[in-house]
Design an enzyme around this catalytic site. Structure first.
Site, PDB file in Angstrom:
ATOM      1  N   SER A 146       0.841  -1.192   0.000  1.00  0.00           N
ATOM      2  CA  SER A 146       0.000   0.000   0.000  1.00  0.00           C
ATOM      3  C   SER A 146       0.886   1.255   0.000  1.00  0.00           C
ATOM      4  O   SER A 146       1.728   1.402  -0.890  1.00  0.00           O
ATOM      5  CB  SER A 146      -0.957  -0.045   1.197  1.00  0.00           C
ATOM      6  OG  SER A 146      -1.998   0.891   1.058  1.00  0.00           O
ATOM      7  N   ASP A 288      -9.131  -5.912  -4.906  1.00  0.00           N
ATOM      8  CA  ASP A 288      -8.288  -4.885  -4.292  1.00  0.00           C
ATOM      9  C   ASP A 288      -8.909  -3.491  -4.404  1.00  0.00           C
ATOM     10  O   ASP A 288      -9.709  -3.219  -5.302  1.00  0.00           O
ATOM     11  CB  ASP A 288      -6.932  -4.878  -5.004  1.00  0.00           C
ATOM     12  CG  ASP A 288      -5.798  -4.340  -4.152  1.00  0.00           C
ATOM     13  OD1 ASP A 288      -6.066  -3.577  -3.211  1.00  0.00           O
ATOM     14  OD2 ASP A 288      -4.640  -4.685  -4.450  1.00  0.00           O
ATOM     15  N   HIS A 315      -7.268  -5.888  -0.756  1.00  0.00           N
ATOM     16  CA  HIS A 315      -6.095  -5.064  -0.485  1.00  0.00           C
ATOM     17  C   HIS A 315      -5.128  -5.732   0.490  1.00  0.00           C
ATOM     18  O   HIS A 315      -3.921  -5.543   0.401  1.00  0.00           O
ATOM     19  CB  HIS A 315      -6.543  -3.711   0.074  1.00  0.00           C
ATOM     20  CG  HIS A 315      -5.479  -2.664   0.057  1.00  0.00           C
ATOM     21  ND1 HIS A 315      -4.790  -2.300  -1.074  1.00  0.00           N
ATOM     22  CD2 HIS A 315      -4.961  -1.891   1.052  1.00  0.00           C
ATOM     23  CE1 HIS A 315      -3.910  -1.362  -0.793  1.00  0.00           C
ATOM     24  NE2 HIS A 315      -3.983  -1.096   0.493  1.00  0.00           N
TER      25      HIS A 315
END
Length: 345
Positions: A146, A288, A315
């Site tokens: 991320s 995601d 995610h």
């Protein structure tokens, strides 16, 4: 006795082969390297910043001179804690890894100075951590998830000569493109009447309203962030969320989950990916928050790219698609150690 001698020779050859291909013996892997007082691998590292010297928290697990994975958490302002799932997968493969809470995060110093929370300074922090841990081009795998993926890309663009490999997990190379995906795709996955309520809360700045979070958890988080019922979320994930530094997160990411409005709003390295030469793995997932097609494209833009797709994941596919995530990640790490630059999945 005549049978014992060949057996000992075979064992010696096996142990030598294990060491040669990067997988240490159990004794080697768990051998403590600390002098004096043992701390379980924890090391506080001093980092120099424009606002003074601070300490960041790291913890090394295992010993492998050829494979050392530094884990960059997301957020910004989250913690290493959600990475604790790697303990169920890396040790048996002989992979050394290092937890690391970035400056401002829960286990590290948390100076209250907004000028520190810029990408360029974080890059220099990672470089100082690398030096303090003795990581180099012969063993240094940088894995960013991320926001950590943004940081990993930025680090590679400046310091890739120090890397053995780069791993970008669940992060696009352009925040404007992420904004577009959030608006055109993710928001359409929410019932219109629910999306209107969410937008109304955001328009009023009521991001702390319990109803706002309730709607997000039910209609967004369990679909695109972590596809596990909230009441069953793993403890490392819950702790990481509870320990997030909201000041840093909001300043850099912005308060909304549907797009970036903070300092990262205009961040875009999509045209610079071709400068990255080291073996690079990009990991994306079907559900995601980031566009999996964009992440697949990223793997074609770097010079030695591989793409790992997690068909059941979101995610945080290191939790909701662990079989595919860790099987592919470990394969990449091992094949790069064996000399490959690209890996097929």
């Amino acid at each position: 006795m005549f049978r014992l001698i060949p057996l000992l020779a075979v064992v010696s050859i096996f142990l030598f082969a294990c060491a040669k291909r990067g997988k240490p013996t159990l004794e080697e892997y768990f051998r403590p390297e600390e002098a004096k007082v043992k701390t379980g691998g924890v090391k506080l590292i001093s980092v120099q910043t424009p606002k003074g010297t601070f300490k960041v928290w790291t913890k090394k697990f295992g010993n492998n001179p050829r494979i050392k994975v530094l884990l960059l958490h997301g957020g910004p302002g989250s913690t290493h804690e959600y990475w604790e799932c790697v303990e169920s997968f890396f040790p048996q493969e002989g992979i050394e890894f290092i937890y690391y809470d970035q400056l401002g995060s829960w286990y590290s110093d948390q100076p209250d100075d907004s000028s520190l929370w810029v990408t360029e300074r974080f890059v220099e922090e990672v470089e100082q951590v690398r030096k303090a841990l003795g990581l180099n081009k012969d063993n240094f795998y940088l894995l960013g998830h991320s926001w950590g993926g943004i940081l990993a890309i930025e680090y590679a663009l400046k310091y890739q000569e120090n890397l053995k490999a780069l791993i970008i997990s669940n992060m696009m190379s352009s925040c404007p493109e992420y904004d577009r995906y959030a608006d055109e795709v993710l928001s359409k996955d929410i019932p219109p009447e629910v999306l209107k309520q969410i937008r109304d809360f955001e328009a009023k700045g009521e991001y702390k309203n319990p109803k706002y979070m309730e709607l997000l958890l039910k209609h967004y988080y369990v679909k695109h962030v972590l596809r596990i019922p909230v009441e069953e979320w793993p403890d490392p994930v819950v702790r990481a969320f509870n320990h997030t530094n909201e000041k840093i997160y909001v300043l850099m990411q912005g308060p909304s989950e549907f797009g970036i409005s903070g300092r990262l709003e205009k961040w875009d390295r999509s045209k610079d990916l071709n400068k990255i030469k080291v073996p690079t793995l990009v990991i994306g997932a079907r559900y995601d928050t980031m566009d999996p097609e964009h992440m697949k494209w990223m793997a074609t833009q770097v010079q030695n790219g591989s793409y790992l797709f997690c068909p059941n994941g979101s995610h945080m596919c290191m939790y909701d698609d662990q079989e595919n995530y860790f099987r592919g990640l470990i394969k990449f790490i091992k094949e790069v150690d064996a000399g490959k630059k690209k890996v097929e999945f």
